[in-house]
Design an enzyme around this catalytic site. Structure first.
Site, PDB file in Angstrom:
ATOM      1  N   LYS A  14       5.083   3.086  17.014  1.00  0.00           N
ATOM      2  CA  LYS A  14       5.127   2.043  15.988  1.00  0.00           C
ATOM      3  C   LYS A  14       6.403   2.191  15.170  1.00  0.00           C
ATOM      4  O   LYS A  14       6.664   3.252  14.599  1.00  0.00           O
ATOM      5  CB  LYS A  14       3.896   2.121  15.084  1.00  0.00           C
ATOM      6  CG  LYS A  14       3.760   0.929  14.139  1.00  0.00           C
ATOM      7  CD  LYS A  14       2.368   0.860  13.549  1.00  0.00           C
ATOM      8  CE  LYS A  14       2.174  -0.407  12.726  1.00  0.00           C
ATOM      9  NZ  LYS A  14       0.778  -0.567  12.276  1.00  0.00           N
ATOM     10  N   ASN A  51       4.891   6.031   3.544  1.00  0.00           N
ATOM     11  CA  ASN A  51       4.137   6.726   2.507  1.00  0.00           C
ATOM     12  C   ASN A  51       3.898   8.210   2.787  1.00  0.00           C
ATOM     13  O   ASN A  51       3.195   8.870   2.028  1.00  0.00           O
ATOM     14  CB  ASN A  51       2.795   6.017   2.298  1.00  0.00           C
ATOM     15  CG  ASN A  51       2.983   4.565   1.908  1.00  0.00           C
ATOM     16  OD1 ASN A  51       3.800   4.252   1.044  1.00  0.00           O
ATOM     17  ND2 ASN A  51       2.257   3.666   2.559  1.00  0.00           N
ATOM     18  N   THR A  52       4.468   8.731   3.872  1.00  0.00           N
ATOM     19  CA  THR A  52       4.436  10.167   4.154  1.00  0.00           C
ATOM     20  C   THR A  52       5.872  10.658   4.163  1.00  0.00           C
ATOM     21  O   THR A  52       6.666  10.229   5.008  1.00  0.00           O
ATOM     22  CB  THR A  52       3.775  10.460   5.506  1.00  0.00           C
ATOM     23  OG1 THR A  52       2.400  10.072   5.442  1.00  0.00           O
ATOM     24  CG2 THR A  52       3.859  11.942   5.852  1.00  0.00           C
ATOM     25  N   ASN A 102       0.835  -1.201   0.000  1.00  0.00           N
ATOM     26  CA  ASN A 102       0.000   0.000   0.000  1.00  0.00           C
ATOM     27  C   ASN A 102       0.865   1.244   0.000  1.00  0.00           C
ATOM     28  O   ASN A 102       1.963   1.264   0.547  1.00  0.00           O
ATOM     29  CB  ASN A 102      -0.956  -0.014   1.204  1.00  0.00           C
ATOM     30  CG  ASN A 102      -0.400   0.710   2.403  1.00  0.00           C
ATOM     31  OD1 ASN A 102      -0.483   1.936   2.514  1.00  0.00           O
ATOM     32  ND2 ASN A 102       0.196  -0.043   3.333  1.00  0.00           N
ATOM     33  N   PHE A 135      -1.982   7.974   4.353  1.00  0.00           N
ATOM     34  CA  PHE A 135      -2.790   8.503   5.468  1.00  0.00           C
ATOM     35  C   PHE A 135      -4.073   9.176   4.980  1.00  0.00           C
ATOM     36  O   PHE A 135      -4.418  10.290   5.396  1.00  0.00           O
ATOM     37  CB  PHE A 135      -1.989   9.499   6.317  1.00  0.00           C
ATOM     38  CG  PHE A 135      -0.942   8.897   7.203  1.00  0.00           C
ATOM     39  CD1 PHE A 135      -0.833   7.530   7.381  1.00  0.00           C
ATOM     40  CD2 PHE A 135      -0.051   9.725   7.891  1.00  0.00           C
ATOM     41  CE1 PHE A 135       0.140   6.988   8.216  1.00  0.00           C
ATOM     42  CE2 PHE A 135       0.916   9.203   8.735  1.00  0.00           C
ATOM     43  CZ  PHE A 135       1.025   7.827   8.897  1.00  0.00           C
ATOM     44  N   SER A 168       5.303   4.917   8.860  1.00  0.00           N
ATOM     45  CA  SER A 168       4.732   4.653   7.538  1.00  0.00           C
ATOM     46  C   SER A 168       5.704   5.138   6.475  1.00  0.00           C
ATOM     47  O   SER A 168       6.247   6.244   6.578  1.00  0.00           O
ATOM     48  CB  SER A 168       3.396   5.381   7.378  1.00  0.00           C
ATOM     49  OG  SER A 168       2.976   5.337   6.022  1.00  0.00           O
ATOM     50  N   ASN A 187       5.815  -1.869  11.389  1.00  0.00           N
ATOM     51  CA  ASN A 187       5.014  -1.347  10.285  1.00  0.00           C
ATOM     52  C   ASN A 187       5.381  -2.112   9.001  1.00  0.00           C
ATOM     53  O   ASN A 187       6.052  -3.129   9.046  1.00  0.00           O
ATOM     54  CB  ASN A 187       5.275   0.161  10.139  1.00  0.00           C
ATOM     55  CG  ASN A 187       4.077   0.934   9.638  1.00  0.00           C
ATOM     56  OD1 ASN A 187       3.378   0.490   8.731  1.00  0.00           O
ATOM     57  ND2 ASN A 187       3.836   2.101  10.211  1.00  0.00           N
TER      58      ASN A 187
END
Length: 356
Positions: free
Chosen positions: A218, A185-186, A111, A115, A183, A247
């Site tokens: 996390k 993705n940020t 993915n 967010f 994450s 994660n």
């Protein structure tokens, strides 16, 4: 007929992954998720951690219920705890589609959602409503610990400002709080795991909210081994109570077969498990009993859960396996954990902890 029967899950897996996720949320909101895990859990599965009692150690990881819409239905399925989020201060749409990929041959997911969520205002209202409305039924369907997973917006973020504000919005309604600093993705988010930056964020939270619920961080599975120790020590020095390990990973293990294997984003599911296990064991060694540890990454069987507990984890979380199997997995896993404990000569999970 239960919407999450084997036939239904086969049909769901034919849909676009993001559309299937939306359909699953809608089904749960309509009460169509069933109660396959409802009823009293075997006492052998009970866990006490962070001053909380968990009827069983199996939680749903953040990412499934980003907007705190289906906390109670997930509890009715039989999860021992439910973590909602990741939620950010302001609503944001996330990254462009396509951004969610099934790697069916690898029993994995990639993915790059970014967010996507409705923001802390609507999230906090739903958590507050959960407290005001009386729970129906008994056992796991009525009340389990609820976590709030917090992140920052892609634009205009100030972590030392934003995380304390987010904690303030949820601290009266969540049983525990998680800082998502991992994450992939940020942009720049994982830089916040650096020990000095992490400690500054935790200090800002401690100063603003000395009366908060238990706090966890996390972690990414891609931390260099030499960095795990300073991060764990920063978590402890900053007054947090635990870590979630791990994660998703930006690495791509050898042997992936899916045509989506090279898509950008975080990989979760079966291929993540060896890496997540390695980081877990290192975190256990360094923490030396000073933190609650939640294992996450590629957990699919009761034996996986018992192995994680024997390695030193207190709790575990699912995501990809739940996406592939649906709610029926929770009941299966609880049966398998009890069998695995019996086979290894343990009466309870507590007896098994840290014995590996």
């Amino acid at each position: 007929m239960n919407i999450v029967s084997n036939l239904s899950m086969k049909l769901v897996r034919r849909l676009d992954p993001e559309e299937a996720h939306r359909l699953a949320l809608n089904a749960l909101m309509l009460g169509l998720g069933g109660g396959s895990g409802s009823g009293r859990d075997d006492p052998a599965l009970s866990v006490r951690a962070m001053g909380l009692r968990f009827p069983n150690p199996i939680g749903i990881a953040a990412g499934f219920d980003k907007n705190a819409q289906v906390i109670r239905p997930l509890a009715r399925i039989g999860f021992g705890f439910v973590e909602a989020g990741t939620v950010t201060p302001l609503p944001q749409g996330g990254n462009p589609r396509p951004r969610l990929f099934r790697l069916t041959e690898d029993r994995a997911i990639i993915n790059r959602m970014g967010f996507n969520n409705q923001g802390i205002d609507r999230f906090a209202v739903r958590l507050a409503r959960l407290h005001r409305l009386p729970a129906k039924g008994t056992g796991a369907g009525a009340r389990v610990p609820v976590g709030a997973n917090l992140g920052i917006n892609k634009k205009g973020a100030d972590p030392e400002r934003d995380y304390p504000r987010l904690v303030g919005r949820v601290k009266h309604y969540a049983d525990y709080i998680v800082l998502n600093l991992s994450s992939p993705n940020t942009p720049g988010l994982r830089d916040l795991q650096q020990a000095d930056r992490l400690q500054a964020i935790l200090q800002a939270i401690a100063e603003a909210h000395p009366d908060r619920p238990p706090l966890l961080v996390k972690l990414a599975p891609d931390l260099a081994r030499d960095d795990i120790g300073p991060v764990i020590e920063a978590v402890i020095a900053g007054g947090a109570q635990g870590v979630i390990v791990t994660n998703t990973t930006i690495s791509r293990p050898d042997g992936l077969r899916s045509r989506y294997a090279n898509e950008a984003g975080g990989l979760s599911g079966r291929p993540l498990r060896p890496l997540a296990e390695t980081v877990l064991r290192e975190a256990v060694r360094i923490a030396a009993g000073r933190l609650t540890l939640v294992a996450c990454g590629g957990i699919e069987t009761g034996a996986d859960i018992v192995d994680s507990v024997r390695a030193g984890a207190d709790l575990v979380q699912l995501y990809s396996a739940f996406a592939y199997e649906g709610p029926g997995i929770v009941r299966r896993l609880k049966r398998e954990v009890v069998r695995a404990l019996n086979a290894e000569g343990f009466e309870t999970l507590a007896d098994a902890k840290g014995t590996a």
